[in-house]
Design an enzyme around this catalytic site. Structure first.
Site, PDB file in Angstrom:
ATOM      1  N   LYS A  62      34.412  25.821  50.953  1.00 12.99           N
ATOM      2  CA  LYS A  62      35.382  24.877  50.386  1.00 12.99           C
ATOM      3  C   LYS A  62      36.164  24.213  51.515  1.00 12.99           C
ATOM      4  O   LYS A  62      36.806  24.886  52.315  1.00 12.99           O
ATOM      5  CB  LYS A  62      36.322  25.635  49.444  1.00 12.99           C
ATOM      6  CG  LYS A  62      37.444  24.801  48.869  1.00 12.99           C
ATOM      7  CD  LYS A  62      38.149  25.522  47.731  1.00 12.99           C
ATOM      8  CE  LYS A  62      38.855  26.791  48.159  1.00 12.99           C
ATOM      9  NZ  LYS A  62      39.621  27.395  47.051  1.00 12.99           N
ATOM     10  N   LYS A 122      30.094  25.012  42.225  1.00  8.72           N
ATOM     11  CA  LYS A 122      31.489  25.138  41.794  1.00  8.72           C
ATOM     12  C   LYS A 122      32.022  23.746  41.526  1.00  8.72           C
ATOM     13  O   LYS A 122      32.286  22.964  42.449  1.00  8.72           O
ATOM     14  CB  LYS A 122      32.301  25.834  42.892  1.00  8.72           C
ATOM     15  CG  LYS A 122      33.756  26.136  42.507  1.00  8.72           C
ATOM     16  CD  LYS A 122      33.847  27.433  41.718  1.00  8.72           C
ATOM     17  CE  LYS A 122      35.306  27.809  41.469  1.00  8.72           C
ATOM     18  NZ  LYS A 122      35.980  28.248  42.699  1.00  8.72           N
ATOM     19  N   GLU A 222      38.371  36.214  40.447  1.00  8.32           N
ATOM     20  CA  GLU A 222      38.352  35.023  41.290  1.00  8.32           C
ATOM     21  C   GLU A 222      39.759  34.674  41.775  1.00  8.32           C
ATOM     22  O   GLU A 222      40.718  34.734  41.010  1.00  8.32           O
ATOM     23  CB  GLU A 222      37.822  33.815  40.506  1.00  8.32           C
ATOM     24  CG  GLU A 222      36.505  34.019  39.801  1.00  8.32           C
ATOM     25  CD  GLU A 222      36.173  32.852  38.887  1.00  8.32           C
ATOM     26  OE1 GLU A 222      35.253  33.003  38.072  1.00  8.32           O
ATOM     27  OE2 GLU A 222      36.841  31.792  38.968  1.00  8.32           O
ATOM     28  N   SER A 223      39.851  34.294  43.037  1.00  8.56           N
ATOM     29  CA  SER A 223      41.070  33.742  43.640  1.00  8.56           C
ATOM     30  C   SER A 223      42.111  34.808  43.973  1.00  8.56           C
ATOM     31  O   SER A 223      42.295  35.775  43.229  1.00  8.56           O
ATOM     32  CB  SER A 223      41.735  32.685  42.734  1.00  8.56           C
ATOM     33  OG  SER A 223      40.856  31.608  42.491  1.00  8.56           O
TER      34      SER A 223
END
Length: 266
Positions: A62, A122, A222-223
């Protein structure tokens, strides 16, 4: 002059609005029928790869995000992918949204070509056209975000992914969304610890939902996962997979950061 109503829209609302505009452009350039005719590489089995590891890290590629801005100034998707593979990633996640994350399908293709790992596209999947794009681009899995889909749309997109031989990671943010995901038949569910309306992050989101999963559903957190302690807490709660992006991408050597995280973890 900027429309004052724009300030009232959440980041998620803005992204979805932009994505629908992009769809019109994409369809004018490449017809859906053309995407359907494209040959695709053999799928690598995204869910299968996660089920074979514990912990199974989905390492994210990312460049930027709406909440953090530019994350990685020097960005080579293929090199990052190779570093992740060498360091123990079970799978890759590649941001392909252009406007908000500075990503592209070229990044996904480069990452997948550089490794033997399965790859998640994604992005904000809204229609079958997006699933066909992912398939034609070589993705092994697509992301379906419950917060932006109606129940019927979610079922249709799960079916479209299955027909194309891809897995689908169904993302939820709370208990209601989890129930909707399970009712639609999702077998791979990710709990996003980031509130996409406020951008706040809390691992408590995953911990609160951990006991609500039935047997047979592969759970992903996630995250916001930044340390071995975070991994250990989530493993003990029943999560097997972990999508980790920003905390790795901010490091000058993303692969080393992943190796250190896994080497120090349980």
């Amino acid at each position: 002059m900027a429309d004052p109503r724009a300030r009232e829209l959440s980041v998620l609302d803005q992204i979805v609005a932009r994505k629908r505009t992009e769809l019109l452009v994409d369809r004018s350039l490449v017809k859906e029928s053309d995407l359907e005719r494209r040959r695709v590489p053999a799928r690598r089995g995204f869910r299968k790869a996660l089920a074979s590891r514990r912990p199974a890290v989905i390492a994210e590629i990312k460049k930027a995000s709406p909440s953090a801005g530019l994350i990685a100034d020097e960005f080579d998707a293929a090199e990052i992918a190779r570093a992740y593979e060498r360091s123990g990633a079970a799978a890759l996640s590649v941001l392909t949204d252009r406007q908000f994350f500075q990503g592209s399908m070229d990044d996904l293709f480069a990452a997948r070509t550089a490794t033997s790992l399965p790859v998640l596209r994604k992005d904000f999947t809204l229609e079958r056209y997006h699933v066909l794009q992912a398939s034609a681009g070589g993705a092994d899995c697509v992301l379906l975000i419950v917060a932006v889909l109606e129940d019927g749309e979610l079922r249709e997109l799960l079916s479209a992914a299955e027909e194309l031989g891809m897995d689908a990671l169904v993302e939820v943010h709370d208990g209601d969304e989890l129930e909707r995901a399970l009712a639609a038949g999702a077998g791979l569910v990710g709990v996003n610890n980031r509130n996409l309306k406020t951008m706040e992050v809390s691992l408590q989101t995953s911990l609160d939902l951990a006991g609500r999963f039935p047997e047979g559903v592969l759970r992903i957190s996630e995250s916001g996962i930044r340390s071995a302690d975070d991994l250990e807490r989530l493993l003990e709660a029943g999560y097997q997979g972990f999508l980790i992006g920003e905390s790795l991408m901010r490091q000058p050597h993303q692969g080393r950061a992943l190796a250190a995280l896994l080497g120090a973890g349980p």
